[in-house]
Design an enzyme around this catalytic site. Structure first.
Site, PDB file in Angstrom:
ATOM      1  N   HIS A   1       0.868  -1.179   0.000  1.00 34.28           N
ATOM      2  CA  HIS A   1       0.000   0.000   0.000  1.00 34.28           C
ATOM      3  C   HIS A   1       0.901   1.224   0.000  1.00 34.28           C
ATOM      4  O   HIS A   1       1.742   1.376   0.865  1.00 34.28           O
ATOM      5  CB  HIS A   1      -0.920   0.007   1.226  1.00 34.28           C
ATOM      6  CG  HIS A   1      -1.911   1.126   1.179  1.00 34.28           C
ATOM      7  ND1 HIS A   1      -3.167   0.987   0.640  1.00 34.28           N
ATOM      8  CD2 HIS A   1      -1.797   2.427   1.542  1.00 34.28           C
ATOM      9  CE1 HIS A   1      -3.793   2.152   0.684  1.00 34.28           C
ATOM     10  NE2 HIS A   1      -2.978   3.041   1.232  1.00 34.28           N
ATOM     11  N   CYS A   2       0.738   2.078  -1.004  1.00 32.87           N
ATOM     12  CA  CYS A   2       1.650   3.214  -1.149  1.00 32.87           C
ATOM     13  C   CYS A   2       0.950   4.529  -0.807  1.00 32.87           C
ATOM     14  O   CYS A   2      -0.001   4.915  -1.505  1.00 32.87           O
ATOM     15  CB  CYS A   2       2.175   3.253  -2.590  1.00 32.87           C
ATOM     16  SG  CYS A   2       3.236   4.671  -2.866  1.00 32.87           S
TER      17      CYS A   2
END
Ligand SMILES: [Zn+2]
Ligand SMILES: [Zn+2]
Length: 265
Positions: free
Chosen positions: A122-123
């Site tokens: 998850h960025c």
């Protein structure tokens, strides 16, 4: 369109766009008019903003498109016979949070609160997960940030080598201040995206090649095999087309299996 309500991700989005707008402001207002003749300056403004446009397009697609959510079932599934899912798809697993069967390499993201096919991470930079369907756009975004940083550093150096002859001292001081900030910003972001991009490429090429090597008697670094692995992410076609943030056919046909399994069980 996907929008994850994560405060950290939203702040990161604002910082990313703010940094790009500031870089464009310094280049257009402080560097180009004081350093170059009109024709060369206009060419550089157009080129610099083309890179920003491509960067923005790929970022937008990475941030707001479906990263590859495993489709949710239309009705509650009966999990009394857990083997039925595994039988149909090899190493399929069950997510008790989403209440779905998910394909191998799918993981649950606690921020998105969904399972993602081929989940990478998850960025916060894109306020979204990086998964099967948007990894291409994420890599394009990293590539264009890298190009923009390199371009910015070059322009800053040019402005230092050819200082404005007729400009006042106070103007030159303001220019110096802005160019120093831009140089620091570009170096920092440039190094960061280079490291993330190398890590992403090594995951795509190396992790899978270990498995592929067993099947292909060690011929895993062949050009053809590398193309195949990258084409899984970027879609088929000439590698030059991989740099364009356009939707690929793969997006329309993805996780057919997951949809079938969860709807039929
Ligand atoms: Zn899940
Ligand atoms: Zn996520």
């Amino acid at each position: 369109m996907v929008f994850v309500r994560d405060p950290c991700g939203i702040i990161c989005l604002i910082v990313t766009y703010g940094a790009i707008i500031y870089a464009d402001y310094v280049v257009i207002y402080w560097i180009i008019p004081a350093t170059m003749p009109l024709s060369i300056g206009a060419f550089n403004v157009a080129l610099y903003n083309t890179v920003i446009f491509l960067l923005g397009m790929s970022h937008w697609r990475a941030a707001f498109s479906d990263p590859g959510f495993v489709p949710l079932p239309t009705k509650r599934l009966d999990f009394s016979d857990l083997h039925s899912g595994a039988d149909q798809g090899g190493e399929w697993t069950l997510c008790t949070l989403c209440e779905i069967y998910r394909p191998p390499r799918a993981h649950h993201c606690t921020t998105c609160q969904r399972c993602i096919c081929r989940a990478d991470h998850h960025c916060p930079c894109i306020n979204n997960c990086v998964g099967e369907c948007n990894q291409k756009y994420f890599l394009q975004f990293l590539f264009y940030v890298g190009i923009l940083c390199l371009y910015s550093v070059t322009l800053v150096l040019v402005s230092w080598i050819f200082p404005c002859a007729g400009c006042s001292k106070s103007l030159l001081e303001s220019q110096l201040m802005h160019t120093i900030v831009l140089l620091m910003e570009s170096t920092l972001f440039g190094l960061f995206v280079t490291l993330v991009m190398l890590d992403q490429l090594s995951v795509i090429l190396y992790d899978e090649t270990v498995l592929a090597a067993r099947e292909q008697n060690g011929a895993y670094w062949s050009k053809r095999r590398r193309y195949q692995l990258l084409a899984q992410v970027f879609g088929p076609g000439h590698p030059m087309l991989w740099l364009l943030p356009r939707a690929s056919l793969k997006d329309a046909t993805r996780y057919h299996d997951a949809a079938l399994l969860n709807h039929e069980v």
